[in-house]
Design a protein around this motif. Structure first.
Motif: not given
Length: 368
Positions: A253-263
């Motif tokens: 499983l690969e999970i990743y966030t959108s960019a634009g902020k330091n999540w």
């Protein structure tokens, strides 16, 4: 920079002698140029211990190229990564520098050798590397090794992923053509994959031009299905994180966030162990890769900066569904309560009860 996270076998830390610690990790024997080497491992070093891993080139003499720090977490988990986009094909190793290896026992991993393979010649791009902005990025070319079997495409832009990784068709000669919707000019990076992994990464520059109107689409709050990237979106702040439940399929499983902020990403796997990932100190997407057996993975996402807030999109590759979920919030809340069982009113009740018991005992002793 595209990050393909390798999940490495996490071997349980062996019982160390009184004078030595264990430190265990593994690296794939073959890595394709452009992929990031994401390394996870285990150790019985005290939680909070910070040390380093080094990347070496094995070409004639051994040459150290880079060092990255890592910090041991509760339970012995640690992680770090190295980029390979600027490395040439050849033999390399990742190892523990000598100033740290002296404290490690014989069961520890000191070095792991691997080969970097450059596959970039398998992709030939025929569309222009510089295009005027009209709402689309044209990506056309040929994959010499795929024929009509198709190729996977992922496109990242100035603000994160604009085209999640998915298969596109190729004809019998390997030719492909895709028009990727984009919302701004800037630098875009297209990454091509097959079943073995990364083939090549190609950069496109989109300059200001005339916009071609596009139909608008609403953001997904949940998505189901197989064979493609799942995604869900929710509002998140430091005090009110976004929570997601991911139904997985057996495998990776690969999970990743959108960019634009330091999540910051926290996840609870099928074994109900909690991990926190914050690899970047900038606005890049955070990414996690974990082995799964087909159960549920719960995810919490929040901004590292307490003053930040906004919508975050969570993508999942290797999932059958992903949704914004109150169940996930309950899981994290229960784990937090287990860590702090005496927090809240229960702690004060226990303290008052102890004081009363102590006073009664003292009074009884004086009466004797």
């Amino acid at each position: 920079m595209k990050r393909i996270a390798f999940v490495l076998l996490i071997v349980a830390a062996l019982t160390a002698s009184a004078s030595a610690y264990s430190f265990v990790f593994e690296v794939p024997s073959t890595i394709y140029k452009g992929e990031d080497i994401y390394i996870e491992g285990s150790s019985n070093l005290p939680a909070g211990t910070t040390m380093q891993l080094a990347l070496y080139q094995q070409k004639g003499t051994i040459k150290e190229l880079e060092r990255n720090s890592l910090t041991i977490q509760d339970g012995g988990y640690w992680s770090t990564y190295f980029e390979t986009s600027d490395l040439s094909a050849g033999t390399y190793k990742i190892g523990v520098p000598t100033e740290y290896s002296g404290d490690l026992g014989s069961s520890s991993t000191n070095n792991q050798m691997f080969e970097i393979v450059d596959r970039s010649s398998e992709i030939v791009i025929t569309s222009s590397s510089e295009q005027q902005y009209n709402g689309y990025l044209k990506i056309s070319g040929k994959c010499a090794t795929r024929g009509s079997a198709g190729v996977q495409l992922l496109v990242e832009g100035p603000y994160g992923i604009v085209y999640p990784k998915q298969w596109i068709s190729t004809d019998s000669s390997g030719y492909f053509s895709e028009s990727v919707p984009i919302e701004t000019e800037g630098t875009f990076e297209a990454s091509f994959y097959d079943n073995n992994g990364l083939i090549a990464m190609v950069t496109f520059e989109v300059t200001p031009g005339v916009m071609t109107p596009q139909p608008t689409t609403s953001s997904n709050t949940s998505s189901t299905g197989t064979g493609s990237i799942m995604q869900a979106q929710a509002f998140s702040s430091f005090s009110s994180p976004a929570y997601f439940t991911v139904e997985t399929e057996p495998g990776i499983l690969e999970i990743y966030t959108s960019a634009g902020k330091n999540w910051v990403v926290c996840y609870v796997g099928e074994d109900l162990a909690e991990f926190t990932v914050d690899q970047h100190n900038d606005n890049s997407a955070e990414k996690v890769t974990i082995p799964v057996e087909g159960g549920k993975v719960y995810v919490k996402v929040y901004p590292a900066d307490e003053s930040e807030s906004g919508y975050v999109t969570l993508y999942a590759d290797g999932a059958s569904s992903i949704k914004v979920s109150s169940d996930a919030e309950e899981i994290f809340s229960n784990l937090e309560n287990e860590k702090n069982p005496q927090s809240g009113p229960e702690m004060w009740i226990a303290l008052i009860s102890a004081c009363i018991a102590f006073a009664v005992a003292g009074f009884a002793i004086k009466r004797q």
